[in-house]
Design a protein around this motif. Sequence first.
Motif, short mmCIF file in Angstrom:
data_model
loop_
_atom_site.label_atom_id
_atom_site.label_comp_id
_atom_site.label_asym_id
_atom_site.label_seq_id
_atom_site.Cartn_x
_atom_site.Cartn_y
_atom_site.Cartn_z
N SER A 39 0.57 -1.15 -0.06
CA SER A 39 -0.11 -0.06 0.07
C SER A 39 0.84 1.25 0.08
N LEU A 40 0.66 2.26 -0.99
CA LEU A 40 1.21 3.39 -0.77
C LEU A 40 0.68 4.28 0.45
N ASN A 41 0.01 3.73 0.98
CA ASN A 41 -0.47 4.63 2.52
C ASN A 41 0.36 4.21 3.42
N ASN A 42 0.86 3.07 3.49
CA ASN A 42 1.84 2.32 4.48
C ASN A 42 3.32 2.97 4.25
N GLN A 43 3.90 3.86 4.94
CA GLN A 43 5.18 4.35 4.93
C GLN A 43 6.21 3.10 4.95
N ASP A 44 5.97 2.01 5.64
CA ASP A 44 6.88 1.05 5.77
C ASP A 44 7.05 0.46 4.12
N ASP A 45 5.70 0.30 3.54
CA ASP A 45 5.89 -0.28 2.14
C ASP A 45 6.12 0.65 1.17
N VAL A 46 6.15 1.69 1.32
CA VAL A 46 6.86 2.79 0.34
C VAL A 46 8.34 2.86 0.50
N LEU A 47 8.80 2.92 1.90
CA LEU A 47 10.10 2.92 2.00
C LEU A 47 10.79 1.59 1.42
N LEU A 48 10.27 0.36 1.47
CA LEU A 48 10.57 -1.03 0.77
C LEU A 48 10.50 -0.74 -0.76
N LEU A 49 9.51 -0.06 -1.36
CA LEU A 49 9.28 0.03 -2.70
C LEU A 49 10.30 1.00 -3.38
N ASN A 50 10.73 2.21 -2.61
CA ASN A 50 11.75 3.03 -3.07
C ASN A 50 13.28 2.34 -3.05
N LEU A 51 13.27 1.74 -2.06
CA LEU A 51 14.76 0.89 -1.64
C LEU A 51 14.81 -0.10 -3.07
N SER A 52 13.70 -0.83 -3.30
CA SER A 52 13.66 -1.90 -4.31
C SER A 52 14.15 -1.11 -5.77
N ILE A 53 13.41 0.04 -5.84
CA ILE A 53 13.60 0.64 -7.11
C ILE A 53 15.02 1.22 -7.19
N LYS A 54 15.54 1.85 -6.13
CA LYS A 54 17.05 2.42 -6.07
C LYS A 54 17.95 0.92 -6.37
N VAL A 55 17.93 -0.07 -5.68
CA VAL A 55 18.57 -1.22 -6.07
C VAL A 55 18.56 -1.53 -7.40
N HIS A 57 17.72 0.25 -10.15
CA HIS A 57 18.39 1.16 -10.81
C HIS A 57 19.98 1.16 -10.57
N SER A 58 20.50 0.64 -9.77
CA SER A 58 21.95 0.62 -9.60
C SER A 58 22.50 -0.47 -10.52
N GLY A 59 21.75 -1.48 -10.72
CA GLY A 59 22.19 -2.52 -11.44
C GLY A 59 22.99 -3.46 -10.73
N LEU A 60 22.76 -3.48 -9.48
CA LEU A 60 23.73 -4.13 -8.43
C LEU A 60 23.55 -5.79 -8.73
N PHE A 61 22.22 -6.13 -9.19
CA PHE A 61 21.84 -7.49 -9.23
C PHE A 61 21.51 -7.89 -10.89
N ALA A 62 22.23 -6.91 -11.68
CA ALA A 62 21.88 -7.16 -13.24
C ALA A 62 22.31 -8.50 -13.65
N LYS A 63 21.78 -9.00 -14.54
CA LYS A 63 22.05 -10.41 -15.03
C LYS A 63 22.95 -10.16 -16.14
N ASP A 64 24.19 -10.68 -16.30
CA ASP A 64 24.96 -10.58 -17.38
C ASP A 64 24.95 -11.50 -18.48
#
Length: 64
Positions: A39-55, A57-64
């Motif tokens: 839920s975008l109304n739940n701040q814990d969920d929003v934090l997890l979604l934002n963190l997931s998006i940043k990871v 975008h970083s390409g840290l777990f990109a498949k080669d």
Amino acid sequence: MIVYEDQKGNSSKAARILNLHRQSLLYRLKKIESLTNMSLNNQDDVLLLNLSIKVWHSGLFAKD
């Protein structure tokens, strides 16, 4: 999601920046909620979604 959060949850401003109709943005945000079972109304969920998006975008777990 990123622009929406950058605009502190203001869907009108986020839609304007993304050049979308406000209802289209709200539809996409609801789609994110339904696909992630979070839920975008739940701040814990929003934090997890934002963190997931940043990871992703970083390409840290990109498949080669």
